[in-house]
Design a protein around this motif. Structure first.
Motif, PDB file in Angstrom:
ATOM      1  N   MET A  83       5.380   0.650  -2.381  1.00  0.00           N
ATOM      2  CA  MET A  83       5.363  -0.010  -1.031  1.00  0.00           C
ATOM      3  C   MET A  83       6.289  -1.039  -1.021  1.00  0.00           C
ATOM      4  SD  MET A  83       1.970  -1.188   0.780  1.00  0.00           S
ATOM      5  CE  MET A  83       1.612   0.008   1.860  1.00  0.00           C
ATOM      6  N   SER A 120       3.615  -3.604  10.867  1.00  0.00           N
ATOM      7  CA  SER A 120       2.935  -3.252   9.510  1.00  0.00           C
ATOM      8  C   SER A 120       1.727  -4.136   9.309  1.00  0.00           C
ATOM      9  CB  SER A 120       3.992  -3.508   8.426  1.00  0.00           C
ATOM     10  OG  SER A 120       4.000  -4.795   8.306  1.00  0.00           O
ATOM     11  N   ALA A 124       4.253 -10.418  -3.291  1.00  0.00           N
ATOM     12  CA  ALA A 124       3.041  -9.542  -2.978  1.00  0.00           C
ATOM     13  C   ALA A 124       1.925 -10.317  -3.855  1.00  0.00           C
ATOM     14  CB  ALA A 124       3.153  -8.094  -3.542  1.00  0.00           C
ATOM     15  N   SER A 152      -3.787  -7.010   1.541  1.00  0.00           N
ATOM     16  CA  SER A 152      -2.541  -7.614   0.757  1.00  0.00           C
ATOM     17  C   SER A 152      -3.129  -7.146  -0.757  1.00  0.00           C
ATOM     18  CB  SER A 152      -2.766  -9.331   0.815  1.00  0.00           C
ATOM     19  OG  SER A 152      -2.225  -9.561   2.194  1.00  0.00           O
ATOM     20  N   ARG A 206      -1.763  -3.643  -0.980  1.00  0.00           N
ATOM     21  CA  ARG A 206       0.002  -3.596  -1.138  1.00  0.00           C
ATOM     22  C   ARG A 206       0.092  -4.141  -2.629  1.00  0.00           C
ATOM     23  NH1 ARG A 206       2.782  -6.414   3.425  1.00  0.00           N
ATOM     24  NH2 ARG A 206       1.965  -8.168   2.906  1.00  0.00           N
ATOM     25  N   SER A 214      -0.128  -1.567  -5.070  1.00  0.00           N
ATOM     26  CA  SER A 214       0.743  -0.331  -5.038  1.00  0.00           C
ATOM     27  C   SER A 214       1.995  -0.886  -5.822  1.00  0.00           C
ATOM     28  CB  SER A 214       1.073  -0.278  -3.530  1.00  0.00           C
ATOM     29  OG  SER A 214       1.936  -1.060  -2.826  1.00  0.00           O
TER      30      SER A 214
END
Length: 150
Positions: free
Chosen positions: A5, A16, A80, A143, A146, A149
């Motif tokens: 991602m 998004s 991230a 979050s 994400r 990922s």
């Protein structure tokens, strides 16, 4: 090979999830500190903590959104992770602010004054602070998804 991602940048942050939540976090977080700033409460110290946390989260969320908007992150895993850490910290801080603000508002009985305006402003600030807390929690949850990922 598993798909990775990507962290959004530019105008794609407004389409998004969880980055779409930047705008309501800013709007309702700004409403919290504006409403608290409009009231005069005898225990100034708890209100100072509420103002400090809400202003801190407002400024950092704005800076964070601008960094995503200008693409400073370059799709690194550390960004991230930092996104998850910041939003979980903001959620915890806002939860403490919401509980403290609700306590202060409950202590201020609406029948203690003839003028109900401070009570109404504090009650609105309580509602908005719990709403911002929920937004930060949802942002944190997305979050984490994400982050996992990457």
């Amino acid at each position: 090979m598993a798909s990775v991602m990507m962290l959004p940048s530019g105008m794609s942050i407004f389409t998004s999830v969880p980055d779409l939540l930047f705008i309501p976090e800013l709007v309702f977080g700004g409403l919290v500190w504006i409403l608290v700033a409009c009231t005069k409460v005898v225990p100034n110290n708890p209100q100072a903590y509420v103002m400090t946390v809400s202003l801190f989260c407002f400024v950092v969320t704005f800076i964070w959104m601008m960094m995503f908007l200008y693409g400073v992150h370059h799709n690194r895993t550390s960004w991230a992770t930092a996104d998850f850490v910041y939003h979980s910290t903001a959620a915890l801080l806002y939860l403490s602010v919401s509980v403290l603000l609700a306590y202060i508002t409950a202590v201020l009985s609406p029948f203690s004054d003839i003028d109900f305006t401070p009570y109404k402003l504090n009650m609105s600030a309580v509602v908005f602070s719990f709403w911002v807390t929920l937004q930060y929690i949802v942002h944190t949850a997305f979050s984490v998804i994400r982050w996992k990922s990457f």
